[in-house]
Design a protein around this motif. Structure first.
Motif, mmCIF file in Angstrom:
data_model
loop_
_atom_site.group_PDB
_atom_site.id
_atom_site.type_symbol
_atom_site.label_atom_id
_atom_site.label_comp_id
_atom_site.label_asym_id
_atom_site.label_seq_id
_atom_site.Cartn_x
_atom_site.Cartn_y
_atom_site.Cartn_z
ATOM 1 N N GLY A 107 31.381 -82.766 32.549
ATOM 2 C CA GLY A 107 32.628 -82.173 33.025
ATOM 3 C C GLY A 107 32.602 -81.862 34.512
ATOM 4 N N LYS A 108 31.427 -81.528 35.052
ATOM 5 C CA LYS A 108 31.301 -81.210 36.472
ATOM 6 C C LYS A 108 31.519 -82.427 37.365
ATOM 7 N N GLU A 142 38.132 -78.123 24.953
ATOM 8 C CA GLU A 142 38.255 -77.325 26.179
ATOM 9 C C GLU A 142 37.969 -78.174 27.422
ATOM 10 N N THR A 143 36.922 -79.009 27.352
ATOM 11 C CA THR A 143 36.573 -79.862 28.493
ATOM 12 C C THR A 143 37.675 -80.878 28.767
ATOM 13 N N ASN A 144 38.184 -81.511 27.736
ATOM 14 C CA ASN A 144 39.238 -82.510 27.916
ATOM 15 C C ASN A 144 40.524 -81.888 28.453
ATOM 16 N N GLU A 145 40.860 -80.689 27.963
ATOM 17 C CA GLU A 145 42.073 -80.005 28.457
ATOM 18 C C GLU A 145 41.913 -79.611 29.922
ATOM 19 N N LYS A 146 40.732 -79.167 30.276
ATOM 20 C CA LYS A 146 40.466 -78.769 31.665
ATOM 21 C C LYS A 146 40.561 -79.963 32.612
ATOM 22 N N LEU A 147 40.064 -81.119 32.159
ATOM 23 C CA LEU A 147 40.094 -82.322 32.993
ATOM 24 C C LEU A 147 41.453 -83.001 32.967
ATOM 25 N N GLU A 204 29.085 -80.105 29.393
ATOM 26 C CA GLU A 204 29.403 -79.322 30.597
ATOM 27 C C GLU A 204 28.983 -80.067 31.865
#
Length: 375
Positions: free
Chosen positions: A218-219, A249-254, A215
């Motif tokens: 990701g920020k 989830e992190t990779n999709e968000k980025l 997380e």
């Protein structure tokens, strides 16, 4: 003198305990005045050093093809020790056979299952607590990798300090600064690293705060588009955390593959992976030693870690510290500093190399053998 060694940790899928033992054996292989009897469960590994004349290697086969680690440990091993007229038994990994009544030394790498039982399944907690405690009380001497672990054993097992010996671990000789651009490219391609990488190496436990690390990265990932995090280690979280879903989830968000994860890599790849990384991270609440940060420092790689457990003994002041490994903003801030402050990075790398040289497998092996011979 005949020294028996429970050597089954050297067999397939070698982990930290196996690496610990093979490094001791590297130095003991030069000592022709002693005889070490190495007992294996299924196969004798092909390590060159095991061909030394000072090693007697035996596979203890169970009758009727019984497939049981407990049967091998508690019946076959003590039976073989009696038959071979062993003077002392060395177990490098937590357990001693119930059936062995002679002298023995056991290594306890940590006792996190006593200090934080909530991190373990009920079955594993019961097994580790009961069998490890019995081994600790039964052993003639106990080896630990840090003063921190020694204090924990005194606290939870109420054993005298005089019975416990600190023999710090060390980075293998292969962990050193390496320069080979072609090999770097080959390793990056193999592990799908596009450009630059931040590294985590170690089994995934709740105490190591991998979700917080993901997380936090990701920020700040959009400010460091050339970077990925590579997480090397199998998921052993309890209560279970779905690390793969967090990564997805992190990779999709980025919108790109910022986080990579793989369960295991061959030993020969580890030095190259450290050397291509810009930071190595271990955000742990509790470690018996913390070998991965020492390996990183031996490769000249800056380290981000915590000031908890045994880690201060290992890194001294040669790392960037996260005070609260549950604080996402603090983790992100420290990673940002570790990637952008070039003067600090160079200073940490230089001091880390000096700190790593204070630890030696030769010293660990000599001290361990002295204890085996004199306890």
């Amino acid at each position: 003198m005949k020294i028996a060694i429970d050597a089954h940790s050297l067999e397939r899928g070698r982990t930290g305990q196996g690496r610990y033992l093979i490094n001791l054996l590297k130095f003991w292989s030069r000592l022709n005045e002693f005889r070490f009897v190495l007992y294996f469960q299924k196969e004798i590994p092909q390590d060159k050093i095991l061909k030394s004349d000072c090693f007697i290697k035996k596979i203890l086969k169970a009758p009727f093809k019984i497939q049981s680690n407990a049967f091998w440990q508690h019946f076959l091993l003590p039976k073989a020790c009696l038959k071979d007229k062993i003077d002392i038994l060395f177990s490098p990994s937590y357990l001693l056979p119930f059936g062995w009544r002679g002298k023995s030394i056991v290594t306890l790498h940590d006792i996190s299952y006593e200090a934080h039982p909530q991190w373990f399944t009920p079955a594993n907690r019961f097994l580790l607590q009961k069998i490890s405690k019995v081994a600790a009380k039964k052993a003639t001497a106990i080896l630990v990798p840090s003063e921190f672990t020694k204090r924990e054993i005194v606290k939870y097992y109420c054993l005298p300090q005089s019975k416990i010996y600190v023999t710090p671990l060390a980075p293998d000789e292969q962990f050193k600064p390496l320069r080979n651009e072609n090999k770097f490219k080959e390793v990056k391609k193999h592990y799908k690293i596009k450009n630059r990488v931040i590294l985590y190496i170690g089994s995934i436990f709740n105490r190591r705060h991998i979700p917080e690390l993901i997380e936090a990265f990701g920020k700040i990932a959009k400010r460091f588009l050339e970077y990925q995090i590579l997480i090397i280690g199998a998921n052993h979280t309890y209560p279970f955390i779905d690390i793969q879903s967090l990564i997805k989830e992190t990779n999709e968000k980025l919108g790109w593959t910022a986080v990579l994860q793989i369960d295991w890599v061959p030993e020969e790849d580890l030095p190259w992976l450290y050397n291509i990384s810009d930071l190595t991270i271990l955000l742990s609440d509790y470690e018996g030693f913390g070998l991965s940060v020492l390996e990183a420092m031996a490769c000249g790689v800056p380290v981000v870690t915590t000031n908890l457990g045994s880690i201060p003994e290992v890194v001294d002041n040669c790392a960037l510290f996260v005070d609260d490994p549950t604080d996402i903003n603090e983790i992100a801030k420290v990673i940002h500093q570790g990637l952008t402050d070039e003067g600090l990075r160079n200073d940490l790398a230089e001091r880390g190399l000096i700190q790593a040289k204070k630890f030696s497998w030769g010293k660990c092996a000599r001290e361990t053998l002295d204890i085996l011979l004199n306890c």
